[in-house]
Motif scaffolding. Structure first.
Motif, PDB file in Angstrom:
ATOM      1  N   VAL A  82       0.841  -1.203   0.000  1.00 50.16           N
ATOM      2  CA  VAL A  82       0.000   0.000   0.000  1.00 50.16           C
ATOM      3  C   VAL A  82       0.872   1.247   0.000  1.00 50.16           C
ATOM      4  O   VAL A  82       0.621   2.207  -0.738  1.00 50.16           O
ATOM      5  CB  VAL A  82      -0.969  -0.008   1.204  1.00 50.16           C
TER       6      VAL A  82
ATOM      7  N   CYS B 255       0.867   4.077  -2.904  1.00 52.17           N
ATOM      8  CA  CYS B 255       0.548   5.478  -2.597  1.00 52.17           C
ATOM      9  C   CYS B 255       1.680   6.409  -3.018  1.00 52.17           C
ATOM     10  O   CYS B 255       1.434   7.517  -3.499  1.00 52.17           O
ATOM     11  CB  CYS B 255       0.237   5.639  -1.109  1.00 52.17           C
TER      12      CYS B 255
ATOM     13  N   VAL C 172      -2.259  10.404  -0.147  1.00 48.59           N
ATOM     14  CA  VAL C 172      -2.985   9.458   0.706  1.00 48.59           C
ATOM     15  C   VAL C 172      -2.031   8.901   1.762  1.00 48.59           C
ATOM     16  O   VAL C 172      -0.915   8.498   1.437  1.00 48.59           O
ATOM     17  CB  VAL C 172      -3.587   8.318  -0.141  1.00 48.59           C
TER      18      VAL C 172
ATOM     19  N   ARG D  31      -3.143   5.065   7.356  1.00 48.46           N
ATOM     20  CA  ARG D  31      -4.560   5.365   7.606  1.00 48.46           C
ATOM     21  C   ARG D  31      -5.441   4.544   6.674  1.00 48.46           C
ATOM     22  O   ARG D  31      -6.465   4.003   7.104  1.00 48.46           O
ATOM     23  CB  ARG D  31      -4.779   6.857   7.415  1.00 48.46           C
ATOM     24  N   TRP D  32      -5.042   4.465   5.413  1.00 48.95           N
ATOM     25  CA  TRP D  32      -5.819   3.670   4.437  1.00 48.95           C
ATOM     26  C   TRP D  32      -5.805   2.195   4.847  1.00 48.95           C
ATOM     27  O   TRP D  32      -6.826   1.548   4.832  1.00 48.95           O
ATOM     28  CB  TRP D  32      -5.223   3.851   3.039  1.00 48.95           C
ATOM     29  N   TYR D  33      -4.631   1.705   5.212  1.00 52.89           N
ATOM     30  CA  TYR D  33      -4.492   0.291   5.595  1.00 52.89           C
ATOM     31  C   TYR D  33      -5.345  -0.020   6.821  1.00 52.89           C
ATOM     32  O   TYR D  33      -5.998  -1.059   6.886  1.00 52.89           O
ATOM     33  CB  TYR D  33      -3.005  -0.016   5.854  1.00 52.89           C
TER      34      TYR D  33
ATOM     35  N   TYR E 228      -9.212  -0.196   5.899  1.00 49.55           N
ATOM     36  CA  TYR E 228      -9.668  -1.388   5.195  1.00 49.55           C
ATOM     37  C   TYR E 228      -9.163  -2.641   5.850  1.00 49.55           C
ATOM     38  O   TYR E 228      -9.602  -3.685   5.692  1.00 49.55           O
ATOM     39  CB  TYR E 228      -9.237  -1.325   3.723  1.00 49.55           C
TER      40      TYR E 228
END
Length: 185
Positions: A165, A169, A176, A180-182, A185
């Protein structure tokens, strides 16, 4: 036969079309409205009388190659498939199969008469409109084989790692936050 028809601006806004008298243009529109689902018309004289068009208007449409006449009196609108797209499950095939056998479809979607080497109209086209081409059949077979092979293998989704990830990114550079994204999800 459908109740609605369309006309492509690329054809009706062309200089060749606009140079014709309005009576020939009106005749073309009326022919297009009354054609079957594949662009064939058997009552040209009737439509000509309805619109008040002359024989010269028909001759002009033929000369400028907007319509293709057959010896039987049937005509086909050359740019039919540019004007109208009808889904295969909705189309009603033309009853004029003998005339259809004398034309082929160009890459741009327009009809053209099949011609022999001496320039005369051929009795039948080598590549008729209703025949599947060999390369299309083979392509479909290959795709079918690929689908069958992939169906036999069971693939289970595995979520990406934080490192994957982060690399993604950074590659996209959209601001991004990978952690935070990891976490989300």
């Amino acid at each position: 036969m459908a109740e609605r028809r369309m006309f492509a601006k690329t054809i009706i806004d062309s200089d060749a079309f606009l140079d014709m008298p309005s009576s020939a243009q009106a005749l073309y529109f009326h022919l297009g409205m009354r054609a079957d689902d594949e662009g064939f018309i058997n009552n040209v004289k009737k439509i000509q009388r309805i619109t008040g068009a002359s024989d010269d208007d028909i001759k002009l449409l033929i000369a400028k190659r907007f319509i293709i006449p057959f010896e039987t009196g049937i005509i086909v609108i050359k740019h039919w498939k540019l004007h109208n797209y009808i889904r295969k499950d909705r189309i009603k095939e033309t009853v004029y199969q003998a005339e259809k056998a004398l034309i082929t479809e160009k890459a741009n979607g327009s009809y053209t008469l099949c011609q022999s080497l001496d320039g005369q109209v051929a009795d039948k086209c080598q590549h008729r409109l209703d025949q599947a081409r060999l390369d299309q059949v083979r392509l479909d077979q290959v795709r079918l084989d690929q689908v069958n092979n992939s169906a036999n293998k069971s693939h289970r989704f595995t979520p990406p790692t934080l490192e994957e990830v982060t690399a993604y990114c950074q590659e996209r550079n959209k601001g991004v936050d990978p952690q935070r994204w990891y976490d989300f999800y």
